[in-house]
Design a protein around this motif. Structure first.
Motif, PDB file in Angstrom:
ATOM      1  N   ILE A  31       0.840  -1.201   0.000  1.00 45.20           N
ATOM      2  CA  ILE A  31       0.000   0.000   0.000  1.00 45.20           C
ATOM      3  C   ILE A  31       0.875   1.251   0.000  1.00 45.20           C
ATOM      4  CG2 ILE A  31      -1.642   1.317   1.408  1.00 45.20           C
ATOM      5  CD1 ILE A  31      -2.809  -1.446   2.229  1.00 45.20           C
ATOM      6  N   ILE A  32       1.902   1.230   0.835  1.00 49.08           N
ATOM      7  CA  ILE A  32       2.800   2.392   0.885  1.00 49.08           C
ATOM      8  C   ILE A  32       3.508   2.562  -0.457  1.00 49.08           C
ATOM      9  CG2 ILE A  32       4.923   3.282   1.956  1.00 49.08           C
ATOM     10  CD1 ILE A  32       3.855   2.074   4.622  1.00 49.08           C
TER      11      ILE A  32
ATOM     12  N   SER B  58       0.794   5.826 -17.919  1.00 48.30           N
ATOM     13  CA  SER B  58       2.074   6.508 -17.985  1.00 48.30           C
ATOM     14  C   SER B  58       2.941   6.026 -16.838  1.00 48.30           C
ATOM     15  CB  SER B  58       1.840   8.009 -17.900  1.00 48.30           C
ATOM     16  OG  SER B  58       3.083   8.637 -18.034  1.00 48.30           O
ATOM     17  N   GLY B  59       3.989   6.742 -16.527  1.00 50.55           N
ATOM     18  CA  GLY B  59       4.770   6.378 -15.348  1.00 50.55           C
ATOM     19  C   GLY B  59       6.260   6.272 -15.534  1.00 50.55           C
ATOM     20  N   PRO B  60       6.888   7.157 -16.345  1.00 51.01           N
ATOM     21  CA  PRO B  60       8.357   7.125 -16.436  1.00 51.01           C
ATOM     22  C   PRO B  60       9.012   7.295 -15.073  1.00 51.01           C
ATOM     23  CG  PRO B  60       7.474   8.671 -18.043  1.00 51.01           C
ATOM     24  CD  PRO B  60       6.325   8.215 -17.194  1.00 51.01           C
ATOM     25  N   GLY B  61       8.405   8.116 -14.194  1.00 52.05           N
ATOM     26  CA  GLY B  61       8.989   8.365 -12.878  1.00 52.05           C
ATOM     27  C   GLY B  61       9.064   7.092 -12.045  1.00 52.05           C
ATOM     28  N   VAL B  62       8.051   6.233 -12.180  1.00 52.02           N
ATOM     29  CA  VAL B  62       8.019   4.997 -11.401  1.00 52.02           C
ATOM     30  C   VAL B  62       9.108   4.040 -11.892  1.00 52.02           C
ATOM     31  CG1 VAL B  62       6.555   3.100 -10.654  1.00 52.02           C
ATOM     32  CG2 VAL B  62       5.538   5.308 -11.150  1.00 52.02           C
ATOM     33  N   VAL B  63       9.263   3.960 -13.226  1.00 58.03           N
ATOM     34  CA  VAL B  63      10.307   3.098 -13.791  1.00 58.03           C
ATOM     35  C   VAL B  63      11.687   3.613 -13.370  1.00 58.03           C
ATOM     36  CG1 VAL B  63      11.339   2.250 -15.935  1.00 58.03           C
ATOM     37  CG2 VAL B  63       8.857   2.401 -15.736  1.00 58.03           C
ATOM     38  N   ALA B  64      11.867   4.931 -13.444  1.00 58.55           N
ATOM     39  CA  ALA B  64      13.161   5.521 -13.067  1.00 58.55           C
ATOM     40  C   ALA B  64      13.482   5.189 -11.610  1.00 58.55           C
ATOM     41  CB  ALA B  64      13.134   7.031 -13.287  1.00 58.55           C
TER      42      ALA B  64
ATOM     43  N   MET C  58       4.208   5.812  -5.283  1.00 55.30           N
ATOM     44  CA  MET C  58       4.246   5.923  -6.743  1.00 55.30           C
ATOM     45  C   MET C  58       3.395   7.111  -7.209  1.00 55.30           C
ATOM     46  SD  MET C  58       3.755   2.130  -8.285  1.00 55.30           S
ATOM     47  CE  MET C  58       4.941   0.828  -8.132  1.00 55.30           C
ATOM     48  N   ILE C  59       2.232   7.251  -6.588  1.00 55.84           N
ATOM     49  CA  ILE C  59       1.314   8.304  -7.016  1.00 55.84           C
ATOM     50  C   ILE C  59       1.790   9.672  -6.514  1.00 55.84           C
ATOM     51  CG2 ILE C  59      -1.046   9.183  -6.775  1.00 55.84           C
ATOM     52  CD1 ILE C  59      -1.882   6.148  -6.538  1.00 55.84           C
ATOM     53  N   ASP C  60       2.162   9.730  -5.218  1.00 49.09           N
ATOM     54  CA  ASP C  60       2.503  11.021  -4.605  1.00 49.09           C
ATOM     55  C   ASP C  60       3.864  11.549  -5.037  1.00 49.09           C
ATOM     56  OD1 ASP C  60       0.186  11.130  -3.323  1.00 49.09           O
ATOM     57  OD2 ASP C  60       0.971  10.943  -1.282  1.00 49.09           O
TER      58      ASP C  60
ATOM     59  N   ASP D 278       0.370   8.228 -12.891  1.00 44.96           N
ATOM     60  CA  ASP D 278      -0.989   8.665 -13.181  1.00 44.96           C
ATOM     61  C   ASP D 278      -1.530   7.891 -14.374  1.00 44.96           C
ATOM     62  OD1 ASP D 278      -0.052   9.980 -15.609  1.00 44.96           O
ATOM     63  OD2 ASP D 278       0.650  11.619 -14.339  1.00 44.96           O
ATOM     64  N   VAL D 279      -2.831   8.037 -14.581  1.00 40.26           N
ATOM     65  CA  VAL D 279      -3.407   7.582 -15.837  1.00 40.26           C
ATOM     66  C   VAL D 279      -3.342   8.808 -16.730  1.00 40.26           C
ATOM     67  CG1 VAL D 279      -5.541   6.898 -16.960  1.00 40.26           C
ATOM     68  CG2 VAL D 279      -4.851   5.807 -14.835  1.00 40.26           C
ATOM     69  N   ARG D 280      -2.608   8.679 -17.852  1.00 39.14           N
ATOM     70  CA  ARG D 280      -2.393   9.884 -18.659  1.00 39.14           C
ATOM     71  C   ARG D 280      -3.665  10.334 -19.360  1.00 39.14           C
ATOM     72  NH1 ARG D 280       2.280  11.992 -19.540  1.00 39.14           N
ATOM     73  NH2 ARG D 280       2.304  11.515 -17.327  1.00 39.14           N
TER      74      ARG D 280
END
Lengths: 89, 451
Positions: free
Chosen positions: B10-11, B218-224, B16-18, B23-25
């Motif tokens: 959950i954390i 989307s989510g490049p930040g999460v992959v990075a 990931m979101i915060d 996000d959903v692009r």
């Protein structure tokens, strides 16, 4: 409907008491609860049942957010489906 | 649905979101407009307006509810429509910009961010209606805010329509002269897909149902963020990490798509497995490539790193979704990616390297500012090069170039918001005028002897 309430804050006395009192005020039943300290940060996660809660979801989310801000707590509520979808095959 | 609570999962999701820009692009509603045809263009426009307002009335409120309940931002709510060159073919008037006006007003009335489908599919030849639409593009994009246009000029099966390529060079030039934003809403495709939820190239293909919901994740930040944990590891670990992350991102997109489809009572189409960057720091595809081990995006090794990334995103995402489609892959829009902007400003990333990168990833030369004195012939030649890559490699490629009128290499163009800003990149000086003037078609390629 089941939802996850998460609370993040700098650790202080009475956070759990404050948040659980808010939930009780809105007839929200707590099904599971866990809390941890990550460095000096407090993180509490609760699985709750909204069956008896009279407020529509978005109003409840807004109310919890505002009530959290009064005590410098970051309170989120999300439907539990998102965690189920992301972490379970 | 019962969920056994696991705090660390959950954390992780909340972080990931915060913090990692998950996000959903976009949630894009595709709407068929073929039944809006009319000989009177104003009547046709009114039918379009009425149908869009009625069909998409609940799209934005439903998406806002989903955002609230699941705590996941849906950045864009959009509409794609049947290519207008088909809808307007029976109109007596050639002023298709009138229809763009009706589309723009309908988009504003229902509150969406963009509406795509001011489009023509002319990979093999131009109909009278395709020509009318293409000629209306500069004014249509300048006089409206939310309308996006696209033109498909080639395909693997049909070859490249060089007459259309020539027209599009002129149209991009003319659109740029009318203002800087128009060109950001115009894409030239080869092998355009009919279910793409992303702008500016979304349209509702004729093989699609009456109405459909497509979702772009989307989510490049999460992959990075995930890759920061595998410094020094072998490529196998890198690929595995990207796959696992893409799976999680896509599962969330699938959930949102299903919910939106159920609540709107509109069939679910596809999830587009994409890594779409934004200009925000930490939401960059270039940063991922640099984390794979490159000092700067654009240096030697970039194409290989991008190929790995693109493939791993698809492999991870495909099992997470019931139906995958659209463009699916990593996007490399220069102005919309903080890392790409930096690399371009430092001269590490050139148009030639970007062209090479488009051979192995989703889409193409995207949101690139070129000098203001670039001729229409040069623009057409760039389109032809990119279309050839798509045609030969059996993939979608696209060109979205912005001639920066009055500016030269090194200066900066600002588009604002998600469109970001871009440094003007240098192009090759030699003329392609004779090449473009030939017209006709480049024949479709052979499908065996593939080397």
């Amino acid at each position: 409907m089941k939802a996850i309430v998460s609370v993040f804050a700098k650790d202080a006395r009475g956070i759990t008491a404050y948040v659980t009192a808010l939930l009780a005020e809105r007839d929200i039943n707590i099904l599971d609860i866990s809390q941890t300290l990550m460095q000096e940060y407090f993180a509490m996660i609760m699985l709750v049942d909204l069956e008896a809660c009279p407020l529509p979801f978005h109003e409840l989310a807004q109310w919890l957010r505002e009530k959290g801000m009064e005590r410098a707590l970051d309170i989120h509520i999300q439907r539990s489906d998102i965690f189920e979808a992301m972490h379970r095959i | 649905m019962s969920y056994l609570m696991n705090s660390s999962e959950i954390i992780q999701t909340i972080r990931m979101i915060d913090q990692q820009h998950l996000d959903v692009r976009t949630v894009t509603m595709g709407i068929n407009l073929l039944d809006c045809a009319d000989r009177d263009i104003r009547r046709c426009g009114e039918k379009i307006y009425d149908k869009l307002c009625k069909t998409a009335e609940r799209l934005v409120p439903v998406c806002c509810d989903i955002e609230q309940e699941f705590g996941i931002p849906i950045v864009n709510k959009r509409i794609s429509v049947t290519p207008i060159s088909l809808v307007a073919a029976s109109c007596a008037s050639a002023d298709y910009e009138i229809l763009a006006g009706f589309m723009d007003r309908a988009a504003k009335a229902v509150g969406v961010n963009f509406i795509g489908g001011f489009s023509a599919l002319c990979q093999k030849g131009l109909t009278e209606s395709d020509l009318r639409l293409i000629r209306s593009i500069p004014r249509a994009l300048t006089d409206t805010e939310l309308v996006c246009a696209s033109v498909n000029v080639g395909s693997t099966k049909a070859g490249i329509n060089m007459d259309a390529v020539k027209q599009m060079g002129l149209v991009i030039r003319e659109t740029a002269e009318l203002g800087p934003i128009g060109c950001a809403k115009l894409v030239v495709f080869c092998n355009a897909v009919e279910d793409n939820p992303f702008m500016a190239g979304a349209f509702h293909g004729v093989g699609e149902p009456e109405c459909v919901i497509n979702v772009g994740v989307s989510g490049p930040g999460v992959v990075a963020h995930a890759l920061k944990e595998c410094k020094g590891e072998k490529f196998d670990t890198v690929a595995e990490t990207i796959k696992r992350t893409a799976f999680k991102i896509t599962r969330m997109g699938q959930l949102v798509a299903q919910e939106a489809s159920r609540r709107l009572d509109v069939p679910f189409g596809v999830v587009d497995l994409s890594l779409a960057p934004t200009p925000a720091v930490g939401d960059s595809v270039a940063e991922i490539l640099e984390l794979i081990g490159l000092e700067r995006c654009g240096t030697h090794g970039t194409t290989a790193a991008l190929a790995l990334l693109n493939d791993a995103v698809k492999k991870g995402g495909v099992m997470a979704s019931g139906h995958v489609g659209g463009l699916s892959g990593a996007f490399i829009p220069v102005s919309e990616d903080a890392g790409m902007i930096r690399a371009a400003e430092e001269g590490a990333l050139t148009i030639d390297k970007l062209e090479a990168m488009t051979c192995v990833c989703s889409v193409g030369l995207d949101m690139i500012a070129v000098p203001g004195d670039t001729t229409a012939d040069t623009l057409s030649a760039i389109i032809a090069d990119e279309a050839a890559i798509g045609m030969i490699n059996n993939k979608t490629t696209a060109v979205r170039l912005i001639p920066a009128i009055g500016k030269s290499v090194g200066e900066r163009v600002d588009f604002g918001g998600l469109l970001g800003s871009a440094p003007v990149m240098p192009l090759h000086p030699g003329s392609a005028a004779e090449f473009v003037a030939r017209g006709g078609r480049i024949p479709a390629p052979l499908h065996s002897l593939r080397n």
